[in-house]
Design a protein around this motif. Structure first.
Motif, PDB file in Angstrom:
ATOM      1  N   ARG A   1      95.253  90.853  61.183  1.00  0.00           N
ATOM      2  CA  ARG A   1      94.733  90.172  59.993  1.00  0.00           C
ATOM      3  C   ARG A   1      94.580  88.695  60.307  1.00  0.00           C
ATOM      4  NH1 ARG A   1      95.577  91.674  54.364  1.00  0.00           N
ATOM      5  NH2 ARG A   1      94.974  89.936  53.016  1.00  0.00           N
ATOM      6  N   TRP A   2      93.393  88.177  60.100  1.00  0.00           N
ATOM      7  CA  TRP A   2      93.142  86.752  60.324  1.00  0.00           C
ATOM      8  C   TRP A   2      92.497  86.187  59.052  1.00  0.00           C
ATOM      9  CZ3 TRP A   2      89.256  84.423  64.439  1.00  0.00           C
ATOM     10  CH2 TRP A   2      89.350  83.020  64.392  1.00  0.00           C
ATOM     11  N   LYS A   3      93.318  85.521  58.262  1.00  0.00           N
ATOM     12  CA  LYS A   3      92.860  84.866  57.038  1.00  0.00           C
ATOM     13  C   LYS A   3      92.009  85.803  56.177  1.00  0.00           C
ATOM     14  CE  LYS A   3      95.142  81.455  58.364  1.00  0.00           C
ATOM     15  NZ  LYS A   3      96.481  81.308  57.786  1.00  0.00           N
ATOM     16  N   GLY A   4      92.506  87.019  55.987  1.00  0.00           N
ATOM     17  CA  GLY A   4      91.846  87.971  55.109  1.00  0.00           C
ATOM     18  C   GLY A   4      90.819  88.846  55.785  1.00  0.00           C
ATOM     19  N   TYR A   5      90.523  88.579  57.050  1.00  0.00           N
ATOM     20  CA  TYR A   5      89.571  89.385  57.801  1.00  0.00           C
ATOM     21  C   TYR A   5      90.301  90.391  58.698  1.00  0.00           C
ATOM     22  CZ  TYR A   5      85.226  86.814  56.827  1.00  0.00           C
ATOM     23  OH  TYR A   5      84.121  86.259  56.232  1.00  0.00           O
ATOM     24  N   LEU A   6      89.636  91.501  58.960  1.00  0.00           N
ATOM     25  CA  LEU A   6      90.091  92.433  59.982  1.00  0.00           C
ATOM     26  C   LEU A   6      89.578  91.922  61.319  1.00  0.00           C
ATOM     27  CD1 LEU A   6      91.597  95.188  60.161  1.00  0.00           C
ATOM     28  CD2 LEU A   6      89.343  96.275  60.197  1.00  0.00           C
ATOM     29  N   SER A   7      90.495  91.626  62.234  1.00  0.00           N
ATOM     30  CA  SER A   7      90.136  91.002  63.503  1.00  0.00           C
ATOM     31  C   SER A   7      90.765  91.772  64.659  1.00  0.00           C
ATOM     32  CB  SER A   7      90.621  89.547  63.518  1.00  0.00           C
ATOM     33  OG  SER A   7      90.305  88.900  64.730  1.00  0.00           O
ATOM     34  N   ALA A   8      90.001  91.995  65.715  1.00  0.00           N
ATOM     35  CA  ALA A   8      90.490  92.758  66.866  1.00  0.00           C
ATOM     36  C   ALA A   8      91.504  91.947  67.662  1.00  0.00           C
ATOM     37  CB  ALA A   8      89.331  93.169  67.766  1.00  0.00           C
ATOM     38  N   ASP A   9      92.706  92.506  67.846  1.00  0.00           N
ATOM     39  CA  ASP A   9      93.695  91.890  68.732  1.00  0.00           C
ATOM     40  C   ASP A   9      93.381  92.212  70.186  1.00  0.00           C
ATOM     41  OD1 ASP A   9      95.123  90.735  66.671  1.00  0.00           O
ATOM     42  OD2 ASP A   9      96.494  92.429  66.462  1.00  0.00           O
ATOM     43  N   ALA A  10      92.915  93.434  70.439  1.00  0.00           N
ATOM     44  CA  ALA A  10      92.542  93.858  71.786  1.00  0.00           C
ATOM     45  C   ALA A  10      91.596  95.039  71.666  1.00  0.00           C
ATOM     46  CB  ALA A  10      93.768  94.235  72.604  1.00  0.00           C
ATOM     47  N   TYR A  11      90.729  95.206  72.660  1.00  0.00           N
ATOM     48  CA  TYR A  11      89.748  96.284  72.641  1.00  0.00           C
ATOM     49  C   TYR A  11      90.106  97.413  73.613  1.00  0.00           C
ATOM     50  CZ  TYR A  11      86.527  93.396  69.904  1.00  0.00           C
ATOM     51  OH  TYR A  11      85.951  92.632  68.912  1.00  0.00           O
ATOM     52  N   THR A  12      90.323  97.074  74.873  1.00  0.00           N
ATOM     53  CA  THR A  12      90.596  98.093  75.887  1.00  0.00           C
ATOM     54  C   THR A  12      91.842  97.767  76.700  1.00  0.00           C
ATOM     55  OG1 THR A  12      89.076  96.950  77.400  1.00  0.00           O
ATOM     56  CG2 THR A  12      88.174  98.801  76.105  1.00  0.00           C
ATOM     57  N   ASP A  13      91.893  96.566  77.248  1.00  0.00           N
ATOM     58  CA  ASP A  13      93.003  96.130  78.075  1.00  0.00           C
ATOM     59  C   ASP A  13      93.037  94.608  78.040  1.00  0.00           C
ATOM     60  OD1 ASP A  13      93.953  95.092  80.937  1.00  0.00           O
ATOM     61  OD2 ASP A  13      94.927  97.018  80.563  1.00  0.00           O
ATOM     62  N   ILE A  14      94.151  94.029  77.624  1.00  0.00           N
ATOM     63  CA  ILE A  14      94.238  92.577  77.458  1.00  0.00           C
ATOM     64  C   ILE A  14      93.944  91.848  78.767  1.00  0.00           C
ATOM     65  CG2 ILE A  14      95.778  90.673  76.851  1.00  0.00           C
ATOM     66  CD1 ILE A  14      97.239  92.666  74.989  1.00  0.00           C
ATOM     67  N   SER A  15      94.462  92.384  79.869  1.00  0.00           N
ATOM     68  CA  SER A  15      94.241  91.726  81.167  1.00  0.00           C
ATOM     69  C   SER A  15      92.757  91.710  81.526  1.00  0.00           C
ATOM     70  CB  SER A  15      95.031  92.439  82.262  1.00  0.00           C
ATOM     71  OG  SER A  15      96.416  92.338  82.027  1.00  0.00           O
ATOM     72  N   MET A  16      92.069  92.823  81.293  1.00  0.00           N
ATOM     73  CA  MET A  16      90.649  92.882  81.628  1.00  0.00           C
ATOM     74  C   MET A  16      89.829  91.970  80.716  1.00  0.00           C
ATOM     75  SD  MET A  16      90.567  94.739  84.255  1.00  0.00           S
ATOM     76  CE  MET A  16      88.801  94.896  84.432  1.00  0.00           C
ATOM     77  N   GLU A  17      90.228  91.854  79.467  1.00  0.00           N
ATOM     78  CA  GLU A  17      89.532  90.955  78.553  1.00  0.00           C
ATOM     79  C   GLU A  17      89.762  89.505  78.956  1.00  0.00           C
ATOM     80  OE1 GLU A  17      90.624  92.070  74.494  1.00  0.00           O
ATOM     81  OE2 GLU A  17      90.632  94.162  75.145  1.00  0.00           O
ATOM     82  N   TYR A  18      90.981  89.198  79.391  1.00  0.00           N
ATOM     83  CA  TYR A  18      91.274  87.861  79.908  1.00  0.00           C
ATOM     84  C   TYR A  18      90.372  87.549  81.106  1.00  0.00           C
ATOM     85  CZ  TYR A  18      93.534  84.458  82.958  1.00  0.00           C
ATOM     86  OH  TYR A  18      93.764  83.407  83.804  1.00  0.00           O
ATOM     87  N   PHE A  19      90.312  88.478  82.063  1.00  0.00           N
ATOM     88  CA  PHE A  19      89.534  88.226  83.275  1.00  0.00           C
ATOM     89  C   PHE A  19      88.034  88.172  82.994  1.00  0.00           C
ATOM     90  CE2 PHE A  19      93.430  89.583  85.567  1.00  0.00           C
ATOM     91  CZ  PHE A  19      93.548  88.465  86.389  1.00  0.00           C
ATOM     92  N   ALA A  20      87.577  88.850  81.946  1.00  0.00           N
ATOM     93  CA  ALA A  20      86.165  88.721  81.577  1.00  0.00           C
ATOM     94  C   ALA A  20      85.843  87.284  81.211  1.00  0.00           C
ATOM     95  CB  ALA A  20      85.843  89.656  80.413  1.00  0.00           C
TER      96      ALA A  20
END
Length: 398
Positions: A33-52
């Protein structure tokens, strides 16, 4: 807020205009939850999202960020009264990083101020500010509207971000300087692009009417399919912002208007933002208190730490060589890009000079057993990770 209906309060979590695109990609079904919105914390793998975001291009849904449109004859005098920096230096078509305080000189929040055109500004911040803005506007001829729901936004960050946006048809974008704004026609509406971001890397933020959000997402990802584009959640974004040394309200400092114990709050000098305090301005909220602090000295120093070992020092106490408490880690991570165990910390003055050495009291658990490590650490100068491409103009075409 033209995109809200009269029944909006029945919705406990407001969907982003990009939700139809982000929801199928969220394989982990990991939402926050981000200020009333539904917000993705992670999609597939946090490490891979970081490296993207560090190696190719990560895309973060920025829509929930609180936005305030400020207009009127007194827009500039009002903002100069509100902010600690000289706002007149932020010319039309430019963005400025800002901080604002209460009368005691304690930070309420930080954010980015967009000078959209002469006399028209948009303030973007982590926390909602409409009450403070309206109270501070008494006596000024200004109009202030929270337009969070009226603007869809994406952060497009990483080495290939410029190449992807150019392939999408944003010609000449490579010449946009950091903190600059450009406008492009997009399927019957206007797309605003700013060279800004929360990653400390080459990157842009895209701003558009929510009715065109899905079309923007589709064209962006079609253009980026050969450039390693990937959606990025909030947890990966938090990693890259620590590497960049960026603050997060409620984590690295306590917003003054939320504090029950005023002594827990910080001034701009105490969170490393003294460079944003322009005491030569005639008057702004908190100036008297900040002048006094400048005279007598600050209570805390905000520092960057390089810590020995690979055990993350999140929430650790910082001790001197005699193991006396001197401060607390506010944010920490193992940085793959810097190849270091890093942290942001608030230390009691006078501790915190570059080169000062301390011990980080780190606790970690392995198979239900807790371990305590006193890891040597030192205060460093500069930023943990700052690639040259971040400021290059023309931007590189990876």
């Amino acid at each position: 807020m033209k995109n809200l209906t009269k029944e909006h309060f029945h919705t406990h979590l407001y969907p982003s205009p990009f939700h139809s695109r982000t929801e199928p990609l969220n394989k982990l079904n990991q939402w926050g939850r981000w200020k009333g919105y539904l917000s993705a914390d992670a999609y597939t793998d946090i490490s891979m999202e970081y490296f993207a975001s560090r190696n190719t291009c990560g895309v973060f849904d920025l829509t929930p960020m609180t936005k305030h449109l400020i207009t009127g004859p007194d827009a500039l005098p009002f903002l100069n009264r509100l902010m600690t920096r000289e706002v007149s230096k932020i010319k039309p078509g430019r963005v400025g990083y800002c901080v604002w305080c209460n009368d005691d000189g304690r930070v309420i929040d930080d954010g980015t101020l967009f000078h959209l055109r002469e006399g028209v500004y948009r303030l973007c911040s982590q926390e909602p500010q409409i009450d403070w803005l309206l109270t501070s506007a008494i006596g000024f001829d200004v109009d202030i509207v929270e337009d969070t729901h009226d603007v869809a936004a994406l952060a497009v960050q990483g080495p290939t971000s410029c190449a992807i946006l150019r392939k999408m048809g944003l010609n000449g974008l490579e010449m946009l300087k950091p903190f600059g704004i450009e406008h492009y026609p997009f399927e019957g509406t206007e797309l605003m692009v700013s060279r800004t971001g929360y990653t400390g890397d080459l990157g842009y933020e895209l701003w558009i009417d929510p009715s065109h959000a899905e079309a923007l997402w589709d064209r962006l990802f079609a253009a980026g399919q050969d450039y390693g584009i990937a959606p990025m959640g909030g947890e990966a974004l938090d990693l890259v912002r620590v590497e960049a040394g960026f603050l997060l309200a409620g984590v690295d400092f306590l917003p003054a208007h939320e504090a029950i114990r005023p002594d827990r709050t910080r001034s701009p000098f105490e969170v490393g933002l003294g460079w944003l305090v322009h005491l030569d301005k005639p008057h702004f909220t908190g100036r008297r208190a900040l002048l006094e602090e400048k005279r007598r000295g600050s209570r805390y120093n905000f520092v960057k730490l390089d810590i020995d070992g690979n055990k993350t020092a999140e929430h650790s106490f910082i001790l001197d060589k005699r193991e006396n408490y001197v401060g607390t880690v506010t944010s920490a991570m193992w940085s793959p890009s810097a190849k270091a165990n890093i942290a942001l910390a608030s230390l009691e003055a006078p501790h915190g000079k570059v080169g000062d050495e301390f011990l980080a009291e780190v606790y970690y658990q392995r198979e239900l057993k807790w371990h305590r490590v006193l890891a040597p650490c030192r205060v460093i100068d500069g930023i943990f990770f700052e690639p040259a491409r971040r400021k290059m103009t023309p931007a590189p075409n990876f």
